[in-house]
Design a protein around this motif. Structure first.
Motif, short mmCIF file in Angstrom:
data_model
loop_
_atom_site.label_atom_id
_atom_site.label_comp_id
_atom_site.label_asym_id
_atom_site.label_seq_id
_atom_site.Cartn_x
_atom_site.Cartn_y
_atom_site.Cartn_z
N GLU A 112 0.81 -1.21 0.00
CA GLU A 112 0.00 0.00 0.00
C GLU A 112 0.86 1.27 0.00
OE1 GLU A 112 -2.43 -0.60 3.41
OE2 GLU A 112 -3.79 -2.02 2.40
N ALA A 113 2.07 1.18 0.56
CA ALA A 113 2.96 2.35 0.58
C ALA A 113 3.60 2.62 -0.77
CB ALA A 113 4.05 2.14 1.64
N GLY A 114 3.57 1.61 -1.66
CA GLY A 114 4.11 1.82 -2.99
C GLY A 114 5.25 0.92 -3.39
N LEU A 115 5.54 -0.10 -2.58
CA LEU A 115 6.60 -1.05 -2.96
C LEU A 115 6.14 -1.87 -4.16
CD1 LEU A 115 9.42 -2.13 -1.99
CD2 LEU A 115 8.16 -3.97 -0.86
N ASP A 116 7.01 -2.01 -5.15
CA ASP A 116 6.66 -2.71 -6.38
C ASP A 116 7.00 -4.20 -6.36
OD1 ASP A 116 5.73 -0.44 -8.07
OD2 ASP A 116 7.77 0.26 -7.72
N ARG A 117 8.18 -4.52 -5.85
CA ARG A 117 8.65 -5.91 -5.98
C ARG A 117 9.36 -6.36 -4.72
NH1 ARG A 117 12.32 -7.66 -9.26
NH2 ARG A 117 13.41 -5.74 -9.78
N ILE A 118 9.35 -7.66 -4.49
CA ILE A 118 10.07 -8.26 -3.37
C ILE A 118 10.89 -9.43 -3.88
CG2 ILE A 118 9.86 -9.58 -1.23
CD1 ILE A 118 7.41 -7.97 -0.53
N THR A 119 12.14 -9.48 -3.45
CA THR A 119 12.98 -10.66 -3.65
C THR A 119 13.31 -11.21 -2.27
OG1 THR A 119 13.96 -9.81 -5.69
CG2 THR A 119 15.16 -11.55 -4.53
N MET A 120 13.03 -12.47 -2.07
CA MET A 120 13.27 -13.07 -0.75
C MET A 120 14.43 -14.05 -0.80
SD MET A 120 10.55 -14.77 1.86
CE MET A 120 11.23 -16.40 2.09
N ALA A 140 9.96 -21.22 9.46
CA ALA A 140 8.53 -21.10 9.20
C ALA A 140 8.11 -19.64 8.99
CB ALA A 140 7.72 -21.72 10.34
N ASP A 141 8.77 -18.72 9.68
CA ASP A 141 8.46 -17.30 9.52
C ASP A 141 8.83 -16.82 8.12
OD1 ASP A 141 7.51 -17.12 12.11
OD2 ASP A 141 9.45 -16.49 12.93
N ALA A 142 9.92 -17.35 7.57
CA ALA A 142 10.31 -16.98 6.21
C ALA A 142 9.25 -17.45 5.20
CB ALA A 142 11.67 -17.59 5.87
N ILE A 143 8.79 -18.67 5.35
CA ILE A 143 7.75 -19.19 4.44
C ILE A 143 6.48 -18.37 4.59
CG2 ILE A 143 6.43 -21.20 3.73
CD1 ILE A 143 9.49 -21.40 3.30
N ALA A 144 6.13 -18.03 5.83
CA ALA A 144 4.94 -17.22 6.06
C ALA A 144 5.08 -15.84 5.42
CB ALA A 144 4.69 -17.07 7.57
N GLY A 145 6.29 -15.29 5.44
CA GLY A 145 6.52 -14.00 4.81
C GLY A 145 6.33 -14.05 3.31
N LEU A 146 6.83 -15.12 2.71
CA LEU A 146 6.66 -15.29 1.26
C LEU A 146 5.18 -15.41 0.91
CD1 LEU A 146 7.88 -15.83 -1.56
CD2 LEU A 146 7.94 -18.26 -0.95
N ASP A 147 4.47 -16.21 1.66
CA ASP A 147 3.04 -16.40 1.37
C ASP A 147 2.26 -15.11 1.59
OD1 ASP A 147 3.45 -19.02 0.65
OD2 ASP A 147 2.97 -19.83 2.64
N ALA A 148 2.65 -14.33 2.59
CA ALA A 148 1.98 -13.05 2.84
C ALA A 148 2.21 -12.08 1.70
CB ALA A 148 2.47 -12.45 4.16
N ALA A 149 3.40 -12.10 1.13
CA ALA A 149 3.69 -11.24 -0.02
C ALA A 149 2.82 -11.60 -1.21
CB ALA A 149 5.17 -11.33 -0.38
N ARG A 150 2.62 -12.89 -1.42
CA ARG A 150 1.74 -13.33 -2.51
C ARG A 150 0.31 -12.87 -2.26
NH1 ARG A 150 1.37 -18.86 -2.15
NH2 ARG A 150 0.49 -19.02 -4.24
N GLU A 151 -0.14 -13.03 -1.02
CA GLU A 151 -1.51 -12.65 -0.69
C GLU A 151 -1.72 -11.14 -0.77
OE1 GLU A 151 -2.09 -14.30 3.15
OE2 GLU A 151 -1.95 -16.38 2.46
N ALA A 152 -0.64 -10.37 -0.56
CA ALA A 152 -0.73 -8.91 -0.62
C ALA A 152 -0.78 -8.40 -2.06
CB ALA A 152 0.44 -8.28 0.12
N GLY A 153 -0.57 -9.29 -3.01
CA GLY A 153 -0.69 -8.90 -4.41
C GLY A 153 0.61 -8.58 -5.11
N PHE A 154 1.74 -8.89 -4.49
CA PHE A 154 3.01 -8.65 -5.17
C PHE A 154 3.17 -9.61 -6.33
CE2 PHE A 154 4.07 -6.63 -1.11
CZ PHE A 154 4.69 -5.48 -1.56
N GLU A 155 3.49 -9.07 -7.48
CA GLU A 155 3.75 -9.88 -8.66
C GLU A 155 5.26 -9.93 -8.91
OE1 GLU A 155 1.53 -8.03 -11.76
OE2 GLU A 155 -0.42 -8.57 -10.90
#
Length: 343
Positions: A112-120, A140-155
């Motif tokens: 929502e702040a304007g971040l375009d992409r994430i590399t984990m 497990a927190d790392a996997i949860a972070g990746l899944d949260a990024a997907r759910e947040a709409g990051f392409e």
């Protein structure tokens, strides 16, 4: 101001900003020691100072910004910085590299702040290996972070894995399958002998050719893809037999110095023109002394025009290639650490 070229006619196209030198992992290829000399907190650039510096780089053509660390999500209020950078003229893209441990509760806010992409960064699918290699039980927190990024709409999400022989070189195919199942692009990085890699050995490097051989044998062939979207991107991309796309960053055996358009800004405002660079240019001092925006841009432009760095290529010609910077040298000057320069 307009674009600027260095001595090899390489443009200034992207800026990696380290927002902190701290990290919550101790990966062997980056931060393997028990103790570190940290940058004084008073020396760290404020978000306003980072934004001013980013504007100077963007005015010269560095429209792609990547926030790094250390672990950037350790910097409190990072979403505020993203929002500030989002409105800087000339900034076309803002990306984040993170280990994902703190990402799950922040992913949507960052989007929502304007971040375009994430590399984990995810070097292993095995929690016990992460505990041994990075001294963390938070797989497990790392996997949860990746899944949260997907759910947040990051392409265009990507996973980076540094391959180290005897640690995770048997996970090449499992990591590809894991990424494919989540619609994420997998990228493998050769183990680099940069500052901070105090246990590096050429024998531990898993080369691009070895990676391709493994993929070809297990994934019904490998076909190189042309670099159309971003010809200066560090990763070579390949299409596997089932259509999966995989990237390889062969920084050690086949460096991409000839195409490198990256500038690096440390958390304390030191501008490095190469990950392997011996010295940097202080921007914090001039910023805090009141330099004008135009003067700051000219300072950056002059430094880039004088750039002749080809650090990774130079290392390939070292006959007895070993550790780049000994531990004593890193303690004397923490800016030589990879985690300070933004990887």
């Amino acid at each position: 101001m307009t674009g600027v070229l260095d001595r090899y006619q390489r443009p200034l196209g992207s800026l990696r900003i380290s927002v902190t030198d701290r990290c919550n992992l101790r990966c062997r290829y980056c931060m393997p020691e028990d103790e570190y000399t940290w940058l004084p907190r008073s020396s760290l650039l404020s978000f306003e100072e980072i934004t001013r510096a980013a504007a100077a780089f963007a005015s010269l053509g560095a429209g792609k910004i990547r926030l790094t660390g250390g672990e950037p999500l350790l910097r409190q209020g990072l979403t505020d910085l993203v929002a500030m950078l989002r409105v800087v003229p000339g900034v076309a893209e803002i990306a984040l590299t993170t280990n994902g441990l703190l990402l799950a509760p922040l992913a949507r806010q960052l989007r929502e702040a304007g971040l375009d992409r994430i590399t984990m960064s995810l070097d292993t699918l095995q929690p016990e290996r992460m505990a041994a290699f990075a001294r963390s039980s938070h797989h497990a927190d790392a996997i949860a972070g990746l899944d949260a990024a997907r759910e947040a709409g990051f392409e265009r999400l990507k996973i980076n894995a540094v391959l180290v022989r005897g640690f995770n070189d048997d996970e090449i195919v499992p990591l590809v399958r894991f990424a494919r199942a989540r619609g994420v692009e997998m990228r493998f990085i050769e183990y680099m002998d940069v500052g901070g890699a105090t246990r590096w050995s050429s024998a531990d490097v898993v080369s691009r050719e070895e990676i391709l051989t493994t993929l070809a044998a297990e994934c019904a062939g490998v076909t190189p893809m042309p670099r159309i979207d971003d010809p200066r991107a560090p990763a070579e991309r390949f299409r596997l037999g089932d259509g999966t796309i995989v990237g390889i960053i062969a920084s050690t055996t086949a460096p991409f110095c000839r195409d490198c358009d990256r500038a690096r800004l440390t958390a304390d405002g030191t501008f490095f023109r190469c990950l392997y660079g011996e010295t940097g240019i202080d921007l914090r001092g001039p910023i805090r002394e009141g330099i004008s925006d135009g003067g700051l841009g000219e300072l950056v432009a002059a430094a880039w025009r004088d750039r002749a760095d080809r650090g990774a290529e130079d290392r390939t010609h070292v006959a007895d290639r070993g550790i780049l910077v000994q531990l004593a040298g890193l303690k004397a000057d923490p800016r030589k650490e990879m985690h300070v320069r933004g990887g």
